[in-house]
Design a protein around this motif. Structure first.
Motif, PDB file in Angstrom:
ATOM      1  N   THR A   1       0.705  -1.380   0.044  1.00 57.19           N
ATOM      2  CA  THR A   1      -0.156  -0.099   0.093  1.00 57.19           C
ATOM      3  C   THR A   1       0.614   1.403  -0.017  1.00 57.19           C
ATOM      4  N   ARG A   2       1.974   1.269   0.958  1.00 57.56           N
ATOM      5  CA  ARG A   2       2.542   2.599   0.972  1.00 57.56           C
ATOM      6  C   ARG A   2       3.398   2.761  -0.418  1.00 57.56           C
ATOM      7  N   SER A   3       4.088   1.734  -0.943  1.00 59.58           N
ATOM      8  CA  SER A   3       4.714   2.003  -2.384  1.00 59.58           C
ATOM      9  C   SER A   3       3.795   2.512  -3.323  1.00 59.58           C
ATOM     10  N   LEU A   4       2.471   2.522  -3.257  1.00 57.74           N
ATOM     11  CA  LEU A   4       1.573   3.000  -4.257  1.00 57.74           C
ATOM     12  C   LEU A   4       1.349   4.755  -4.022  1.00 57.74           C
ATOM     13  N   ILE A   5       1.706   4.985  -2.552  1.00 56.90           N
ATOM     14  CA  ILE A   5       1.017   6.481  -2.247  1.00 56.90           C
ATOM     15  C   ILE A   5       2.135   7.503  -2.052  1.00 56.90           C
ATOM     16  N   GLY A   6       1.977   8.461  -2.406  1.00 55.23           N
ATOM     17  CA  GLY A   6       2.862   9.690  -2.300  1.00 55.23           C
ATOM     18  C   GLY A   6       2.068  10.569  -1.189  1.00 55.23           C
ATOM     19  N   LEU A   7       2.865  11.245  -0.443  1.00 57.24           N
ATOM     20  CA  LEU A   7       2.208  12.372   0.621  1.00 57.24           C
ATOM     21  C   LEU A   7       2.907  13.626   0.655  1.00 57.24           C
ATOM     22  N   VAL A   8       2.022  14.567   0.149  1.00 59.03           N
ATOM     23  CA  VAL A   8       2.575  15.983   0.541  1.00 59.03           C
ATOM     24  C   VAL A   8       1.771  16.253   2.024  1.00 59.03           C
ATOM     25  N   PRO A   9       2.356  16.647   2.971  1.00 55.98           N
ATOM     26  CA  PRO A   9       1.979  16.887   4.410  1.00 55.98           C
ATOM     27  C   PRO A   9       1.499  18.371   4.667  1.00 55.98           C
ATOM     28  N   GLN A  10       0.734  18.514   5.443  1.00 58.05           N
ATOM     29  CA  GLN A  10       0.150  20.012   5.486  1.00 58.05           C
ATOM     30  C   GLN A  10       1.233  20.824   6.160  1.00 58.05           C
ATOM     31  N   GLU A  11       2.201  20.315   7.181  1.00 59.59           N
ATOM     32  CA  GLU A  11       2.923  21.161   7.445  1.00 59.59           C
ATOM     33  C   GLU A  11       4.316  21.316   6.337  1.00 59.59           C
ATOM     34  N   LEU A  12       5.098  22.292   6.475  1.00 56.96           N
ATOM     35  CA  LEU A  12       6.043  22.438   5.837  1.00 56.96           C
ATOM     36  C   LEU A  12       7.467  21.929   6.330  1.00 56.96           C
ATOM     37  N   THR A  13       7.414  20.551   6.359  1.00 60.11           N
ATOM     38  CA  THR A  13       8.578  19.732   7.219  1.00 60.11           C
ATOM     39  C   THR A  13       9.474  19.357   6.121  1.00 60.11           C
ATOM     40  N   THR A  14      10.646  20.188   6.128  1.00 52.95           N
ATOM     41  CA  THR A  14      11.429  19.464   4.936  1.00 52.95           C
ATOM     42  C   THR A  14      13.014  19.212   5.766  1.00 52.95           C
ATOM     43  N   GLU A  15      13.700  18.532   4.995  1.00 55.88           N
ATOM     44  CA  GLU A  15      15.263  18.666   5.750  1.00 55.88           C
ATOM     45  C   GLU A  15      15.737  19.860   5.667  1.00 55.88           C
ATOM     46  N   THR A  16      16.938  20.026   6.373  1.00 57.46           N
ATOM     47  CA  THR A  16      17.275  21.459   6.308  1.00 57.46           C
ATOM     48  C   THR A  16      18.641  21.830   5.487  1.00 57.46           C
ATOM     49  N   PHE A  17      19.692  20.791   5.772  1.00 59.03           N
ATOM     50  CA  PHE A  17      20.927  21.058   5.178  1.00 59.03           C
ATOM     51  C   PHE A  17      21.152  20.262   3.910  1.00 59.03           C
ATOM     52  N   GLU A  18      20.247  19.128   3.429  1.00 62.86           N
ATOM     53  CA  GLU A  18      20.563  18.628   2.232  1.00 62.86           C
ATOM     54  C   GLU A  18      20.241  19.475   1.148  1.00 62.86           C
ATOM     55  N   SER A  19      20.659  19.063  -0.271  1.00 62.63           N
ATOM     56  CA  SER A  19      20.326  19.632  -1.537  1.00 62.63           C
ATOM     57  C   SER A  19      19.101  19.060  -1.741  1.00 62.63           C
ATOM     58  N   VAL A  20      18.465  19.628  -2.805  1.00 59.77           N
ATOM     59  CA  VAL A  20      17.113  19.402  -3.216  1.00 59.77           C
ATOM     60  C   VAL A  20      17.301  18.066  -4.017  1.00 59.77           C
ATOM     61  N   TRP A  21      18.385  17.760  -4.789  1.00 63.59           N
ATOM     62  CA  TRP A  21      18.616  16.793  -5.584  1.00 63.59           C
ATOM     63  C   TRP A  21      18.836  15.506  -4.560  1.00 63.59           C
ATOM     64  N   ASP A  22      19.311  15.524  -3.531  1.00 63.22           N
ATOM     65  CA  ASP A  22      19.761  14.676  -2.546  1.00 63.22           C
ATOM     66  C   ASP A  22      18.585  14.166  -1.601  1.00 63.22           C
ATOM     67  N   THR A  23      17.736  15.316  -1.605  1.00 62.65           N
ATOM     68  CA  THR A  23      16.531  14.819  -0.638  1.00 62.65           C
ATOM     69  C   THR A  23      15.399  13.974  -1.441  1.00 62.65           C
ATOM     70  N   ILE A  24      15.239  14.335  -2.737  1.00 61.04           N
ATOM     71  CA  ILE A  24      14.330  13.532  -3.665  1.00 61.04           C
ATOM     72  C   ILE A  24      14.928  12.197  -3.960  1.00 61.04           C
ATOM     73  N   ALA A  25      16.280  12.038  -4.031  1.00 61.84           N
ATOM     74  CA  ALA A  25      16.949  10.769  -4.477  1.00 61.84           C
ATOM     75  C   ALA A  25      16.572  10.072  -3.082  1.00 61.84           C
ATOM     76  N   PHE A  26      16.636  10.461  -1.927  1.00 66.09           N
ATOM     77  CA  PHE A  26      16.521   9.950  -0.794  1.00 66.09           C
ATOM     78  C   PHE A  26      15.309   9.437  -0.622  1.00 66.09           C
ATOM     79  N   SER A  27      14.111  10.258  -1.062  1.00 62.93           N
ATOM     80  CA  SER A  27      12.649   9.675  -1.043  1.00 62.93           C
ATOM     81  C   SER A  27      12.398   8.551  -2.006  1.00 62.93           C
ATOM     82  N   ARG A  28      12.997   8.636  -3.142  1.00 68.69           N
ATOM     83  CA  ARG A  28      13.025   7.704  -4.085  1.00 68.69           C
ATOM     84  C   ARG A  28      13.391   6.378  -3.580  1.00 68.69           C
ATOM     85  N   GLY A  29      14.747   6.292  -2.993  1.00 69.77           N
ATOM     86  CA  GLY A  29      15.026   5.197  -2.437  1.00 69.77           C
ATOM     87  C   GLY A  29      14.292   4.671  -1.226  1.00 69.77           C
TER      88      GLY A  29
END
Ligand SMILES: Nc1ncnc2c1ncn2[C@@H]1O[C@H](COP(=O)(O)OP(=O)(O)OP(=O)(O)O)[C@@H](O)[C@H]1O
Ligand SMILES: [Mg+2]
Lengths: 253, 311
Positions: free
Chosen positions: B79-107
């Protein structure tokens, strides 16, 4: 197994260290050197030998343990506490990763760092005193077991803590005293008999004793007991982690 | 539910938080594959709680959720593999680059690296030139895009957007709607929450209304808007009337305020609201008026109306 997931967590955690690489290397080298100057040179000139080993060499295994315990705990606890604090944990909880995978990722990264750090400290120590390792295989085993066990402990701490203070207080108030009193800088046979008995309730004694044995062949307690205690603590931590995820304790509300 | 296949099925779901607060009670909801579903409700209604249970962030107290036929608890990997979630709160990593953070999410979601997909995702969100920037250095709107990129990194079939447009300027809001439509066109099922009825109106195929932890209505957008789109024209008369003159009987008129007001109910969604002809017919009937007002039900009134209708 979600191998990509494990790898991502591991890489993410390692990248965090790489950003602070200078600090990660310089601070252990610095503190180890200070210990040698203070304990090795100042005190060591009065206590010449313990069990046939010069005092400076004698404290190397204890120093290593001290750093590995503290670093494992602080790395692993911060690694899981920070996402909880900042809210980014939502992603971990909504991802198709299991308990085991999350723990392998976080604890694996924290333990890796500690082991690398151990190598750096050992190299630094070698600059000041003679370090010989009689049983390198056992030495590595104790090193790895300890790094994993205390990274697990740190992970538990990071899940349990609900503020920064609690996160900092456990290492300072519990771990550091246990390590200092666990024979990092002395052999427990040097203590009065009553204190020797009390000391045996300190789990860190067994770690340090076994570890020191792998260097110089001398131990405060038997090797078997050291191994059993180290393994026992490891399984205790694994049990607690398993329970945390089974009940969702503090992670899933 | 009829023909369309359910991709998400929520049945008998309830959530009582540790402090004893019942945030959801007996929620039953089916989401059709490929639709855009808007979940509307006031603050504290339970929207985020519902989404978090489906995504695996919050444990339910009772009930069951299936996604593509899999149970969200016992078969969470599917079930979770099928779902993507954009949360209500703006909670992002801080020091990572944009590319690294989305590569992390994919993995993290178990997908092998695919720089091509990540590049496409970043470009579609106008983040490509920021790919090496540290997240901390981005503006709030960009961070929200990063959250969307993270949610899309593993090519989900279902996307949850929990108040995607809260605190977002008009331009970005328009962009987001375009992105959501694009995703929907490519077959992704989208579930979004919002407080704004216009947003639901613009975006959704179906609308669910939740209040105090209960789903009080699920309806096709078009038919709902027809009901909610009702407006009233109030004419304050010079001289009171006893009854609606027969010449005006064909209009949906009421007399109020002791004959001092005529109320005309009309449908803003209709092709022809009938206002022009009504006004000229009034004139012919020699009914003169001092003042004209129009009113439309606010979201609050609509909720109250809906709750009454259910009871
Ligand atoms: N962890 C929690 N413990 C106790 N109560 C909670 C918790 N999280 C949410 N609630 C309560 O549950 C109710 C529903 O909250 P939820 O966040 O689902 O609402 P929402 O519809 O998303 O609201 P909003 O539009 O403000 O985002 C609220 O009354 C909230 O106070
Ligand atoms: Mg919410």
């Amino acid at each position: 197994m979600n191998w990509h997931g494990i790898k991502s967590i591991y890489k993410f955690e390692m990248a965090r260290t790489r950003r602070t690489l200078f600090q990660s290397i310089v601070s252990p080298v610095m503190s180890t050197s200070l210990y040698f100057v203070v304990f090795g040179a100042a005190i060591g000139s009065r206590i010449t030998e313990i069990d046939g080993v010069s005092y400076g060499s004698f404290i190397v295994p204890g120093l290593l343990m001290l750093s590995i315990l503290t670093e494992s705990i602080s790395n692993a606890s911060f690694g899981i506490y920070f996402p909880r604090f900042s809210g980014t944990i939502y992603e971990l909880l909504s991802a198709p990763v299991s308990v085991v995978e999350i723990v392998i990722g976080y604890v694996g990264a924290a333990a890796t760092k500690s082991i690398v750090l151990g190598g750096i400290i050992l190299a630094t120590a070698n600059l000041f005193v003679d370090v010989e390792i009689m049983h390198p295989g056992w030495m590595l085993l104790f090193l790895i077991l300890t790094a994993i066990t205390f990274s697990l402990f740190g992970f538990i701490l990071g899940v349990w803590a609900d503020n920064w203070e609690k996160l900092a207080i456990v290492p300072t108030l519990i771990i550091t005293p246990l390590t200092f009193l666990g024979g990092s800088f002395y052999s427990i046979s040097m203590l009065p008999p009553v204190w020797q008995t009390i000391t045996l309730f300190n789990p860190v004694v067994y770690l340090i004793s076994g570890f020191r044995w792998s260097f110089y062949g001398n131990a405060d307690v038997s090797l078997g007991l050291s191994l059993v205690m180290t393994g026992g603590f490891l399984f205790l931590c694994i049990g607690v982690v398993w329970w945390i995820f089974k009940t969702g304790y503090r992670l899933r509300i | 539910m009829s023909g369309a296949a359910n991709i998400i099925s929520v049945s008998g779901l309830g959530k009582t938080y540790d402090d004893g607060f019942e945030a959801l009670s007996n929620v039953n909801l089916d989401i059709n594959a490929g639709e855009i579903f808007a979940l509307l409700g006031p603050n504290g209604a339970g929207k985020t709680t519902l989404i978090n249970i489906i995504c695996g962030i919050v444990n339910s107290t009772v009930g069951r959720v299936t996604v593509a036929g899999f149970d969200t608890v016992s078969e969470f990997r599917q079930t979770r593999s099928l779902i993507g979630l954009v949360p209500q709160e703006l909670t992002t990593e801080t020091f990572e680059s944009v590319w690294d953070t989305i590569a992390f999410s994919r993995g993290l979601f178990g997908k092998a690296p695919n720089p091509g997909h990540l590049e496409k995702t970043l470009k579609s969100l106008s983040l490509w030139d920021k790919k090496d920037s540290v997240i901390m250095s981005l503006s709030g709107g960009m961070k929200r895009r990063v959250l969307i990129a993270k949610a899309l990194a593993h090519e989900p079939q279902i996307l949850f957007l929990d108040e995607p447009t809260a605190g977002v300027d008009v331009e970005l809001r328009q962009d987001m709607w375009d992105i959501v439509r694009g995703l929907s066109d490519s077959g992704v099922t989208v579930i979004l929450t919002t407080h704004y009825i216009e947003e639901a109106e613009q975006m959704a195929d179906r609308i669910g209304v939740i209040n105090h932890g209960e789903i009080i209505l699920v309806q096709d957008k078009k038919s709902l808007m027809r009901e909610l789109g009702k407006k009233q024209l109030i004419l304050e008369l010079d001289e009171p009337l006893d009854a609606v003159p027969t010449a005006l009987a064909s209009y949906d008129l009421e007399i109020r305020a002791g004959g001092n007001e005529i109320i005309y109910n009309y449908d803003t969604q209709a092709e022809n609201t009938g206002i022009t002809t009504l006004l000229s017919d009034l004139r012919e009937a020699r009914i003169y008026f001092r003042d004209v007002k129009t009113t439309q039900s606010s979201l609050e009134e609509i909720f109250v109306g809906l709750v009454k209708r259910i009871k």
